[in-house]
Design a protein around this motif. Structure first.
Motif, mmCIF file in Angstrom:
data_model
loop_
_atom_site.group_PDB
_atom_site.id
_atom_site.type_symbol
_atom_site.label_atom_id
_atom_site.label_comp_id
_atom_site.label_asym_id
_atom_site.label_seq_id
_atom_site.Cartn_x
_atom_site.Cartn_y
_atom_site.Cartn_z
ATOM 1 N N THR A 31 49.741 41.028 34.609
ATOM 2 C CA THR A 31 49.496 39.935 34.057
ATOM 3 C C THR A 31 48.318 39.298 34.981
ATOM 4 N N GLY A 32 47.771 39.714 36.090
ATOM 5 C CA GLY A 32 46.624 38.977 36.465
ATOM 6 C C GLY A 32 45.327 38.984 35.583
ATOM 7 N N THR A 33 45.279 39.615 34.799
ATOM 8 C CA THR A 33 44.133 39.576 33.975
ATOM 9 C C THR A 33 44.492 38.640 32.696
ATOM 10 N N LYS A 34 43.627 37.412 32.518
ATOM 11 C CA LYS A 34 43.955 36.741 31.716
ATOM 12 C C LYS A 34 43.379 36.486 30.228
ATOM 13 N N PHE A 35 44.156 35.989 29.128
ATOM 14 C CA PHE A 35 43.538 35.936 27.883
ATOM 15 C C PHE A 35 42.712 34.456 27.732
ATOM 16 N N GLY A 36 41.581 34.327 27.401
ATOM 17 C CA GLY A 36 41.048 33.016 27.355
ATOM 18 C C GLY A 36 40.487 32.854 26.013
ATOM 19 N N CYS A 37 39.708 33.599 25.474
ATOM 20 C CA CYS A 37 39.235 33.369 24.117
ATOM 21 C C CYS A 37 39.239 34.551 22.994
ATOM 22 N N GLY A 38 39.233 35.544 23.461
ATOM 23 C CA GLY A 38 39.451 36.699 23.079
ATOM 24 C C GLY A 38 38.104 37.165 22.137
ATOM 25 N N MET A 39 37.045 36.504 22.500
ATOM 26 C CA MET A 39 35.668 36.958 22.081
ATOM 27 C C MET A 39 34.450 37.310 22.867
ATOM 28 N N ALA A 40 35.018 37.565 24.323
ATOM 29 C CA ALA A 40 34.057 37.950 25.349
ATOM 30 C C ALA A 40 33.414 36.792 25.616
ATOM 31 N N GLN A 41 33.723 35.483 25.444
ATOM 32 C CA GLN A 41 32.642 34.228 25.749
ATOM 33 C C GLN A 41 33.082 33.488 27.156
ATOM 34 N N CYS A 42 34.217 33.753 27.446
ATOM 35 C CA CYS A 42 34.717 32.827 28.778
ATOM 36 C C CYS A 42 34.741 33.534 30.029
ATOM 37 N N GLY A 43 35.295 34.848 30.072
ATOM 38 C CA GLY A 43 35.272 35.547 31.242
ATOM 39 C C GLY A 43 36.622 35.807 32.049
ATOM 40 N N ALA A 44 37.334 34.970 31.339
ATOM 41 C CA ALA A 44 39.001 35.264 32.132
ATOM 42 C C ALA A 44 39.325 36.467 32.090
ATOM 43 N N CYS A 45 39.207 37.265 31.194
ATOM 44 C CA CYS A 45 39.565 38.768 31.026
ATOM 45 C C CYS A 45 38.777 39.725 31.700
ATOM 46 N N THR A 46 37.968 39.234 32.694
ATOM 47 C CA THR A 46 36.870 40.239 33.356
ATOM 48 C C THR A 46 37.665 41.075 34.151
ATOM 49 N N VAL A 47 37.248 42.409 33.864
ATOM 50 C CA VAL A 47 37.928 43.475 34.881
ATOM 51 C C VAL A 47 36.522 44.429 35.426
ATOM 52 N N HIS A 48 36.530 45.512 36.169
ATOM 53 C CA HIS A 48 35.466 46.418 36.488
ATOM 54 C C HIS A 48 36.039 47.509 35.768
ATOM 55 N N VAL A 49 34.669 48.308 35.009
ATOM 56 C CA VAL A 49 34.807 49.417 34.422
ATOM 57 C C VAL A 49 33.744 50.252 35.324
#
Length: 150
Positions: A31-49
């Motif tokens: 749960t460390g990765t957060k839901f923010g906007c669901g549209m890739a606009q806010c960055g809360a869900c950023t991980v590294h690939v």
């Protein structure tokens, strides 16, 4: 399907079009990765690939076969990454919601550019939103972490 997350192979039972964010949070309990906007606009869900910042809210798990995924939980096993220490030292977190995405974006910047200028930091972080407005502290924390890595 099998995913490589934080250096470990994990099994995830999810439809191919399921966003990585929901596999991480709901299926794997990360749960460390957060839901923010669901549209890739806010960055809360950023991980590294494969070392590059990616918005997990719009990245389908089917696109991740054979790729290395790093979440905030995998950045440092003990929470002692230079950025995490700098975040605390500079008093960045207020509500804290955006912080894992901010840190993951900053970590990718420092890996690519170990001694970024202030402009490089501001430019790299421009896609991450902080509702509390701690942008100045974020920049200072990244500058501190860049110095600590030396």
């Amino acid at each position: 399907m099998q995913l490589n997350i934080n250096g470990k192979t994990v099994e995830a039972d999810a439809a191919p079009d399921t966003p990585l964010l929901w596999v991480l949070r709901d299926t794997l309990g990360m749960t460390g990765t957060k839901f923010g906007c669901g549209m890739a606009q806010c960055g809360a869900c950023t991980v590294h690939v494969n070392g590059t910042p990616a918005r997990s809210c719009v990245t389908p798990v089917s696109a991740l076969a054979g790729k290395k995924i790093t979440t905030i939980e995998g950045l440092s096993a003990n929470g002692d990454h230079p950025l995490q220490k700098a975040w605390v030292a500079e008093g960045v977190p207020q509500c804290g919601y955006c912080q894992s995405g901010q840190i993951m974006t900053a970590a990718a910047l420092l890996k690519k550019t170990p001694k970024p200028t202030r402009k490089q930091i501001v430019d790299a972080m421009a896609g991450n939103i902080c509702r509390c407005g701690t942008y100045n502290q974020i920049v200072r924390a990244i500058e501190r972490a860049a110095t600590a890595k030396a």
